[in-house]
Design a protein around this motif. Sequence first.
Motif, short mmCIF file in Angstrom:
data_model
loop_
_atom_site.label_atom_id
_atom_site.label_comp_id
_atom_site.label_asym_id
_atom_site.label_seq_id
_atom_site.Cartn_x
_atom_site.Cartn_y
_atom_site.Cartn_z
N ARG A 24 0.86 -1.19 0.00
CA ARG A 24 0.00 0.00 0.00
C ARG A 24 0.89 1.23 0.00
NH1 ARG A 24 -2.31 3.87 3.31
NH2 ARG A 24 -4.48 4.47 2.77
N LEU A 66 -6.36 -0.59 7.55
CA LEU A 66 -5.06 -0.77 6.92
C LEU A 66 -4.48 -2.17 7.10
CD1 LEU A 66 -3.34 2.68 7.51
CD2 LEU A 66 -4.84 1.92 5.66
N GLN A 74 -4.94 -1.05 -0.73
CA GLN A 74 -4.05 -2.22 -0.71
C GLN A 74 -4.02 -2.87 -2.10
OE1 GLN A 74 -6.24 -1.40 1.64
NE2 GLN A 74 -5.72 -2.23 3.66
#
Length: 352
Positions: A24, A66, A74
Amino acid sequence: MRAGPATEDLAAGLAVGVDVRVIRAGRVLATNVPAADVVLEWSSGRTVPAQLTYTAPASWVPQVPLDPLGRFGQRSLVDVIYRAPSGQEWRVPLGQYVHTGWEADGDKVSVTCADLTRLLEDDPMAWPSSPPRGATLRSELQRLAGTLPVALDVGVTDSAVATTTQWGTSRTEAVQSLATSRSIGLRVEADGVLHAYPLRDASVVDVIYRQGGLLISAPPAPAGEVRRPNRWVVTGSTTEGGKETRWTATRTSTAAPYDAAGYGWVTRHEEASDADSQAAVNRAADTIMREDLYASRARSLTIVPDARLEVGDIVGVITASGETFAGRVTGYSLPVTDLTATMRVDVEVLDW
């Protein structure tokens, strides 16, 4: 075509594995994701052509935005790993895929991802626009693609784009329209870059699939085959000083069995968005007609899974009956981790 083992090695049988990593914003979130049921599907008929799906153990269900399998930017990076009995190993990168969703299901979590053209589809421009003065194919593709890097492959000319061209707000529609007008293909490759590549004819094939080797079947009449055009109409226009100028080019190909009296008219209409003259519209019409004549019919092949294959590749086919043909890959369904599954490959047959 992606680099990998030789066709003969694949036909002889290789062990197959998969390596899934998640990043990411350039930062690695996870390596060695225990992915199963990995399938990559590509269809040229979709706005965002590629979809990647896989499952992971329930312990990988995202708990916060996350976490690695979340859907907040992502990306999954997927490599197929082939290993020969001798120990020789080949790593075939399938590319980067942005996460679009996940679903918990008992003891596993299912993840859905899309190729990076999803970034264009999710980010329309605020207003319709035209190319700036001095724009070329490369610079205009990059402007329209926003943050997604762009590259022109060998064989694609970085020619000027007319400032009178008009695009809507959709980035995906604009880049596809520009590609169509230049008779080039677009695909996001393993490097995470949107590549413009030339649409090649059948003079050179990337791989040959033979019955008894990787080819399992090549039925002659797949379901859903569409009627080929026998008339092509391409239009273009420009507005300067409040005055609109329009151009039209019409091409026909009515040799039997495509004669108008029996077959009827099947017209393909395209707008040459970046045309700035009658000559430009004529060239676009010639190119579009030629591509359709190349691809007079479609076929679907069933093969042993071959991760090297990409949309736009030219494949040769030799069946058990001795039939031979070549085609350009337009879509596929690649099962990566199911060693008993077969791969479907859709091709448009190239007559010349």
